[in-house]
Write an enzyme that holds these catalytic residues in place. Structure first.
Site, PDB file in Angstrom:
ATOM      1  CG  ASP A 186      -0.289  -0.448   2.497  1.00 38.10           C
ATOM      2  OD1 ASP A 186       0.945  -0.348   2.610  1.00 38.10           O
ATOM      3  OD2 ASP A 186      -1.005  -0.906   3.402  1.00 38.10           O
ATOM      4  CG  ASP A 243      -8.680  -1.299  11.926  1.00 37.63           C
ATOM      5  OD1 ASP A 243      -7.705  -2.009  11.575  1.00 37.63           O
ATOM      6  OD2 ASP A 243      -9.040  -0.287  11.303  1.00 37.63           O
ATOM      7  CG  HIS A 266      -5.753  -2.154   8.855  1.00 34.54           C
ATOM      8  ND1 HIS A 266      -5.886  -0.844   9.230  1.00 34.54           N
ATOM      9  CD2 HIS A 266      -4.430  -2.435   9.009  1.00 34.54           C
ATOM     10  CE1 HIS A 266      -4.704  -0.377   9.598  1.00 34.54           C
ATOM     11  NE2 HIS A 266      -3.808  -1.314   9.476  1.00 34.54           N
ATOM     12  CD  GLU A 292      -8.649   1.113   7.911  1.00 36.06           C
ATOM     13  OE1 GLU A 292      -8.550   0.145   8.690  1.00 36.06           O
ATOM     14  OE2 GLU A 292      -8.094   2.207   8.128  1.00 36.06           O
TER      15      GLU A 292
HETATM   16  P1  PGA Z   1       2.225  -1.323  12.688  1.00 32.68           P
HETATM   17  O1  PGA Z   1       1.041  -1.303  11.603  1.00 32.68           O
HETATM   18  O2  PGA Z   1       3.172  -2.386  12.220  1.00 32.68           O
HETATM   19  O3  PGA Z   1       2.824   0.043  12.605  1.00 32.68           O
HETATM   20  O4  PGA Z   1       1.584  -1.636  13.983  1.00 32.68           O
HETATM   21  C1  PGA Z   1       0.463  -2.500  11.202  1.00 32.68           C
HETATM   22  C2  PGA Z   1      -0.651  -2.226  10.216  1.00 32.68           C
HETATM   23  O5  PGA Z   1      -1.310  -1.190  10.301  1.00 32.68           O
HETATM   24  O6  PGA Z   1      -0.876  -3.085   9.352  1.00 32.68           O
END
Ligand code: PGA
Length: 256
Positions: free
Chosen positions: A63, A132, A134, A139
């Site tokens: 992404d 959450d 994702h 999302e």
């Molecule tokens: P993080 O993000 O590794 O910074 O916790 C993970 C994500 O949002 O997929």
């Protein structure tokens, strides 16, 4: 799903590092799907330290924020070059990251999918998980069949990621992300999750019902998904003792 619980993030990362190193030895032109965020940083440091040969490896990132130029310090382009690519011998033409400045977003996304297909598909996709649930930036309520496309971030994700920006308002509202359908086509998925703030999302993904409300739960339908967790991220799992037992009793040929 294989659930691997380790005492700390480095121990979990070491297993993921060994799996990737083994893949690159067996298949020097492997196609890797890569992720950004805090979670894979240890993995990238460990891979750099192994001095593997990346000349024929092709990569696709999950992404990118829409509106950020590749040289923006918070862009995922910048993240990947700073934290991995500039330290290894990968060829720049073998690196693919969604274009945050794409003028024709649907056209760009269709082309990104076509490039993944033309590369022969993703052999191994590295994933983090949002608090959450994702994966990528899919999302909650993302279609479980979604392909690479634009997504609008939730406020929660924007707040989670505000730590990288000067203030929460600076976090972009839109992103380009591989879809859940795209991720489901990777031959192997390695999901890393560390910390108590991931425990609820991990428990929902592994032991909850498959639901677009927890996008990572779609991985229950994937044939080769491994979760590498530290104790804190595993804290919400009902069957943690079983997963530990499975891992401790793997036949020798299955060990990594
Ligand atoms: P993080 O993000 O590794 O910074 O916790 C993970 C994500 O949002 O997929």
């Amino acid at each position: 799903m294989e659930i691997i619980i380790q005492p700390n993030p480095q121990a979990a990362t070491d297993i993921a590092t060994r799996l990737i190193a083994r893949l690159l030895k067996e298949k020097p032109d492997a196609v890797l799907g890569l992720a950004t965020g805090s979670t894979p940083l240890r993995l990238y440091r460990s891979l750099i330290a192994m001095q593997l040969d990346w000349r024929r490896v092709r990569t696709f990132n999950l992404d990118e924020y829409l509106g950020l130029a590749p040289d923006h310090p918070q862009s995922y382009h910048h993240f990947m070059w700073e934290n991995l690519f500039r330290h290894i011998n990968i060829l720049p033409e073998n690196v693919q990251i969604p274009d945050g400045l794409a003028a024709d977003v649907p056209g760009f996304c269709a082309d990104y999918e076509a490039r993944i297909r033309a590369a022969g598909g993703i052999d191994l996709q590295v994933l983090g998980i949002g608090s959450d649930g994702h994966i990528g930036f899919n999302e909650p309520t993302s279609s479980l069949a979604s392909r690479t496309r634009i997504k609008t971030l939730t406020q929660r994700t924007r707040e989670d990621n505000a730590r990288f920006f000067a203030c929460a308002e600076e976090v972009p509202t839109h992103v380009i992300t591989m879809g859940i359908g795209t991720i489901m086509e990777a031959r192997t998925n390695l999901l890393l999750a560390f910390g108590e703030h991931k425990a609820q999302a991990v428990a929902g993904a592994v032991e909850g019902a498959v639901s677009a409300m927890n996008p990572a739960s779609a991985l229950q339908f994937h044939r080769d998904t491994r979760l590498m967790l530290d104790e804190a991220a595993a804290g919400g799992l009902q069957r943690a003792e079983y997963y530990r037992w499975v891992y401790a009793n793997k036949p020798k040929w299955q060990q990594v």
